[in-house]
Design a protein around this motif. Structure first.
Motif, PDB file in Angstrom:
ATOM      1  N   ASP A 171       0.864  -1.186   0.000  1.00 52.88           N
ATOM      2  CA  ASP A 171       0.000   0.000   0.000  1.00 52.88           C
ATOM      3  C   ASP A 171       0.897   1.230   0.000  1.00 52.88           C
ATOM      4  O   ASP A 171       1.434   1.571   1.045  1.00 52.88           O
TER       5      ASP A 171
ATOM      6  N   GLU B  77      -1.121   8.726   3.459  1.00 48.47           N
ATOM      7  CA  GLU B  77      -1.416   8.031   4.722  1.00 48.47           C
ATOM      8  C   GLU B  77      -1.708   8.980   5.881  1.00 48.47           C
ATOM      9  O   GLU B  77      -2.172   8.556   6.938  1.00 48.47           O
TER      10      GLU B  77
ATOM     11  N   HIS C 285      -1.492  -2.272   5.931  1.00 51.57           N
ATOM     12  CA  HIS C 285      -0.818  -1.419   6.930  1.00 51.57           C
ATOM     13  C   HIS C 285      -0.001  -2.208   7.955  1.00 51.57           C
ATOM     14  O   HIS C 285       0.531  -1.607   8.893  1.00 51.57           O
TER      15      HIS C 285
END
Ligand code: MN
Ligand code: MN
Length: 463
Positions: free
Chosen positions: A266, A297, A438
């Motif tokens: 990600d 993020e 994550h």
């Protein structure tokens, strides 16, 4: 017509991509993912990702965009935004006022940033204080090898790059955790409090400077090493950006090697296919733009994030150079907000709504809207635009699926989609499903990664 035939005609009929993909497609997927794994290992931070991407672009014939120069169809250009975000452009033969095709992905990932004054000694051990970046589950970041990446910007203007812990012979760093024997009290904490932010302290040394007459001799010895290696003193940490990330390499996952485990899928799992799609693009009608953004993020703020005017200014420059209207160009442009979605995990199925969840090996995920609590904070792609994207995917035999981020009210999330949509473009989220999103080590499917590449390539050619 039998019920079976009628069902085939009328029902959604999605299959695992491996059941329909031809052998040459799976071979190409495996091949593509070798390049992706190399990129993952070389680009663990946004700065390293920009560096690696620009290097690849230069090899593919891209030149730095000169806003005072001229552009013409076929030009391949790149923009380096402060070393932390980048854009890649292939100028199309069509009038820019008819719109561009834009793919936006992000290259920052959750991690532990060092605080501005990080170094301290306690109980004759030296440690770094950290401030975590992005949404992490803090307990996952203890007792794993960490590497340190980033820069020191010194007062004399010089910038010193740091990368320790990736080479086989490098030392690594660790956030330590309590032993189970003495964790009785800690174990009563909730999972989100299991390790607290101020407990994410990184162990960096234990050997004192050999001189009995002073205190903080381990800290002194560490600073002495850093002074010898980088010429820095304790004050230089203030103007530094140092990021601790997992020291793991990207590896194949499973007996069948069908998946990849790595830190930072990600959103490198969309950034790399987006980059490869534009590097391999030729003879385009519409001008193609790939943006690799920072700060997604933490909400996309700042001058390297997509809430900034970075993309609008690129369009403005392109339009000014060809005497065209920026507003028209933006309004007629289309965008794939290329970001990951959560793949269904058989162990944690109950957070998903199975009819609207995404699955490993079912291809790229179209996410019509993100947000939380009644679609709060989403741009919600239009039916018309999603219809065009769907048609393109089917026409090119791309394996794809739809996916929401979990059950209604189970949580939620967002991407850069709304910031691009706010400029007037048609935008939809599309990306690769990820397991353990994550976490320090995330998992994706090789076939899904390749489908992302095919999607982005077709997008620039056909829209
Ligand atoms: Mn993301
Ligand atoms: Mn994310």
């Amino acid at each position: 017509m039998t019920a079976k035939e009628l069902k085939e005609k009328l029902f959604i009929n999605r299959k695992n991509g491996y059941l329909t993909a031809k052998d040459d497609v799976t071979a190409a997927a495996n091949d593509f993912c070798e390049g992706y794994k190399a990129f993952l290992d070389a680009a663990k931070t946004e700065r390293e990702a920009v560096k690696a991407a620009v290097e690849l672009a230069k090899k593919a014939g891209f030149k730095e965009f000169d806003v005072k120069g001229k552009i013409s169809a076929g030009d391949k250009l790149f923009i380096n935004n402060r070393g932390k975000a980048a854009a890649f452009i292939v100028v199309g033969s069509d009038d820019i006022e008819n719109g561009a095709t834009v793919t936006a992905a992000h290259i920052d990932s959750p991690r532990l940033d060092l605080k501005p004054n990080p170094l301290y000694e306690d109980t004759e051990l030296a440690l770094f204080k950290t401030h975590y970046y992005g949404g992490i589950r803090k307990y996952q970041w203890t007792a794993i090898p960490l590497s340190l990446h980033g820069v020191f910007a010194k007062k004399d203007g010089s910038v010193i790059e740091v990368n320790i812990g990736e080479d086989e012979n490098d030392p690594v760093f660790i956030v330590n955790d309590l032993l189970p024997h003495l964790a009785g009290e800690q174990s009563k904490r909730t999972l989100s409090q299991g390790i607290k932010g101020e407990e994410l302290n990184i162990l960096i040394g234990s050997k004192p400077f050999k001189d009995d007459s002073e205190s903080e001799l381990v800290k002194l010895s560490i600073l002495n090493i850093l002074y010898d290696k980088y010429g820095i003193t304790e004050d230089d940490f203030l103007s530094a950006e140092l990021e601790a990330v997992p020291a793991f390499k990207a590896k194949d996952v499973g007996f069948d090697r069908s998946m990849i485990g790595a830190y930072g899928h990600d959103d490198r799992v969309c950034a790399y296919p987006a980059l490869m799609a534009i590097l391999n693009a030729n003879n385009l009608k519409k001008t193609a733009i790939v943006v690799l953004a920072d700060k997604e993020e933490t909400g996309s703020d700042g001058n390297t994030g997509l809430k900034s005017d970075f993309l609008a200014h690129i369009m403005d420059d392109l339009c000014r150079m060809s005497g065209k209207s920026t507003t028209l160009a933006l309004r007629r442009s289309v965008c794939l907000s290329a970001d990951v979605n959560a793949a269904t995990d058989p162990t944690f199925k109950d957070v998903m709504e199975p009819k609207n969840a995404s699955y490993i090996n079912y291809g790229v995920v179209i996410t019509k809207y993100t947000g939380s609590g009644g679609k709060g904070g989403t741009s919600d792609a239009s039916a018309e635009y999603v219809g065009r994207v769907r048609a393109m995917l089917d026409k090119n035999n791309i394996v794809w699926q739809i996916g929401e981020l979990g059950k209604v009210d189970a949580g939620g999330g967002g991407t850069v989609a709304k910031y691009v949509a706010n400029l007037g473009l048609d935008v939809v989220d599309l990306g690769v499903p990820v397991l353990s999103m994550h976490a320090p080590y995330e998992t994706v499917s090789k076939l899904d990664v390749y489908m992302a590449y095919l999607t982005m390539s077709a997008f620039h050619k056909e829209f």
